[in-house]
Design a protein around this motif. Structure first.
Motif, PDB file in Angstrom:
ATOM      1  N   ASP A 245      40.230  45.371  35.420  1.00 15.81           N
ATOM      2  CA  ASP A 245      41.561  44.760  35.440  1.00 15.81           C
ATOM      3  C   ASP A 245      41.449  43.243  35.280  1.00 15.81           C
ATOM      4  OD1 ASP A 245      44.107  43.817  35.991  1.00 15.81           O
ATOM      5  OD2 ASP A 245      44.211  44.703  37.997  1.00 15.81           O
ATOM      6  N   PRO A 246      41.846  42.705  34.113  1.00 11.00           N
ATOM      7  CA  PRO A 246      41.699  41.263  33.878  1.00 11.00           C
ATOM      8  C   PRO A 246      42.364  40.391  34.935  1.00 11.00           C
ATOM      9  CG  PRO A 246      42.325  42.376  31.854  1.00 11.00           C
ATOM     10  CD  PRO A 246      42.425  43.386  32.958  1.00 11.00           C
ATOM     11  N   SER A 247      43.543  40.765  35.406  1.00  8.84           N
ATOM     12  CA  SER A 247      44.219  39.936  36.401  1.00  8.84           C
ATOM     13  C   SER A 247      43.517  39.986  37.755  1.00  8.84           C
ATOM     14  CB  SER A 247      45.690  40.322  36.534  1.00  8.84           C
ATOM     15  OG  SER A 247      45.807  41.654  36.977  1.00  8.84           O
ATOM     16  N   ALA A 248      42.818  41.080  38.038  1.00  7.13           N
ATOM     17  CA  ALA A 248      42.105  41.193  39.313  1.00  7.13           C
ATOM     18  C   ALA A 248      40.907  40.255  39.382  1.00  7.13           C
ATOM     19  CB  ALA A 248      41.643  42.634  39.529  1.00  7.13           C
ATOM     20  N   THR A 249      40.349  39.896  38.222  1.00 14.05           N
ATOM     21  CA  THR A 249      39.160  39.038  38.248  1.00 14.05           C
ATOM     22  C   THR A 249      39.448  37.706  38.913  1.00 14.05           C
ATOM     23  OG1 THR A 249      39.625  38.210  36.015  1.00 14.05           O
ATOM     24  CG2 THR A 249      38.085  40.054  36.205  1.00 14.05           C
ATOM     25  N   PHE A 250      40.628  37.162  38.682  1.00 13.09           N
ATOM     26  CA  PHE A 250      40.968  35.877  39.277  1.00 13.09           C
ATOM     27  C   PHE A 250      41.096  35.987  40.798  1.00 13.09           C
ATOM     28  CE2 PHE A 250      42.299  35.546  34.875  1.00 13.09           C
ATOM     29  CZ  PHE A 250      41.716  34.340  34.516  1.00 13.09           C
ATOM     30  N   ARG A 251      41.648  37.083  41.275  1.00 17.27           N
ATOM     31  CA  ARG A 251      41.755  37.303  42.732  1.00 17.27           C
ATOM     32  C   ARG A 251      40.380  37.543  43.343  1.00 17.27           C
ATOM     33  NH1 ARG A 251      45.914  40.392  40.724  1.00 17.27           N
ATOM     34  NH2 ARG A 251      44.823  42.344  41.134  1.00 17.27           N
ATOM     35  N   LEU A 252      39.513  38.252  42.617  1.00 18.67           N
ATOM     36  CA  LEU A 252      38.189  38.557  43.148  1.00 18.67           C
ATOM     37  C   LEU A 252      37.366  37.295  43.402  1.00 18.67           C
ATOM     38  CD1 LEU A 252      37.151  41.699  41.085  1.00 18.67           C
ATOM     39  CD2 LEU A 252      37.534  41.573  43.554  1.00 18.67           C
ATOM     40  N   ILE A 253      37.501  36.309  42.545  1.00 21.13           N
ATOM     41  CA  ILE A 253      36.746  35.068  42.733  1.00 21.13           C
ATOM     42  C   ILE A 253      37.071  34.446  44.087  1.00 21.13           C
ATOM     43  CG2 ILE A 253      36.477  32.689  41.902  1.00 21.13           C
ATOM     44  CD1 ILE A 253      36.769  33.871  39.042  1.00 21.13           C
ATOM     45  N   ASP A 254      38.320  34.555  44.507  1.00 22.54           N
ATOM     46  CA  ASP A 254      38.721  34.006  45.809  1.00 22.54           C
ATOM     47  C   ASP A 254      38.129  34.789  46.976  1.00 22.54           C
ATOM     48  OD1 ASP A 254      40.189  31.942  44.676  1.00 22.54           O
ATOM     49  OD2 ASP A 254      42.022  33.150  44.580  1.00 22.54           O
ATOM     50  N   ASP A 255      37.627  36.001  46.721  1.00 25.65           N
ATOM     51  CA  ASP A 255      37.031  36.828  47.775  1.00 25.65           C
ATOM     52  C   ASP A 255      35.546  36.548  47.980  1.00 25.65           C
ATOM     53  OD1 ASP A 255      39.433  38.048  48.261  1.00 25.65           O
ATOM     54  OD2 ASP A 255      39.003  39.810  47.025  1.00 25.65           O
ATOM     55  N   TRP A 256      34.974  35.650  47.195  1.00 26.79           N
ATOM     56  CA  TRP A 256      33.552  35.335  47.271  1.00 26.79           C
ATOM     57  C   TRP A 256      33.232  34.766  48.652  1.00 26.79           C
ATOM     58  CZ3 TRP A 256      30.527  36.665  43.192  1.00 26.79           C
ATOM     59  CH2 TRP A 256      29.204  36.229  43.185  1.00 26.79           C
ATOM     60  N   LYS A 257      32.261  35.346  49.340  1.00 25.28           N
ATOM     61  CA  LYS A 257      31.888  34.949  50.702  1.00 25.28           C
ATOM     62  C   LYS A 257      30.461  34.421  50.729  1.00 25.28           C
ATOM     63  CE  LYS A 257      35.666  36.839  52.482  1.00 25.28           C
ATOM     64  NZ  LYS A 257      36.776  36.334  51.758  1.00 25.28           N
ATOM     65  N   GLU A 258      30.110  33.823  51.856  1.00 32.18           N
ATOM     66  CA  GLU A 258      28.755  33.302  52.023  1.00 32.18           C
ATOM     67  C   GLU A 258      27.712  34.417  51.884  1.00 32.18           C
ATOM     68  OE1 GLU A 258      26.627  30.063  54.913  1.00 32.18           O
ATOM     69  OE2 GLU A 258      27.858  31.601  55.887  1.00 32.18           O
ATOM     70  N   ALA A 259      28.032  35.604  52.363  1.00 32.78           N
ATOM     71  CA  ALA A 259      27.101  36.735  52.243  1.00 32.78           C
ATOM     72  C   ALA A 259      26.842  37.073  50.774  1.00 32.78           C
ATOM     73  CB  ALA A 259      27.659  37.956  52.976  1.00 32.78           C
TER      74      ALA A 259
END
Length: 109
Positions: free
Chosen positions: A68-82
């Motif tokens: 899902d192309p639009s989900a990629t932008f949201r996923l970047i915000d989910d990037w965590k230290e782990a």
């Protein structure tokens, strides 16, 4: 943009842009690899080969792969230290494994 297309960037320039970005939407395998090498958060689009899925699965970050192309932008915000640690560990292991493989090949000569 026309000027940019007629004057391709060097690999150093591309890596510098990726490294200075807040995040990358990677539609190609090597964009994901360069994001991993620079420690830049990214989300990847599935492709017609299994390379992207295999890379992210092996690195322990398969949740950043989507169709899902639009989900990629949201996923970047989910990037965590782990996730940063998982990528760093994966890159270090890949470097060790590649060196060992080339050492094995050289020993055959």
């Amino acid at each position: 943009m026309i000027r940019q297309l007629s004057e391709p960037l060097s690999s150093t320039q591309i890596l510098s842009l990726i490294a200075s970005s807040r995040g990358v939407v990677a539609g190609r395998f090597h964009a994901a690899c360069m994001s991993m090498l620079s420690g830049t958060p990214f989300a990847a689009m599935s492709s017609n080969t299994s390379k992207m899925k295999g890379l992210l699965t092996d690195a322990g970050i398969a949740r950043f792969l989507t169709d899902d192309p639009s989900a990629t932008f949201r996923l970047i915000d989910d990037w965590k230290e782990a996730d940063e640690f998982a990528v760093r560990d994966y890159v270090q292991k890949a470097r060790r494994d590649a060196k060992a493989m080339f050492d094995d090949i050289a020993s055959l000569a």
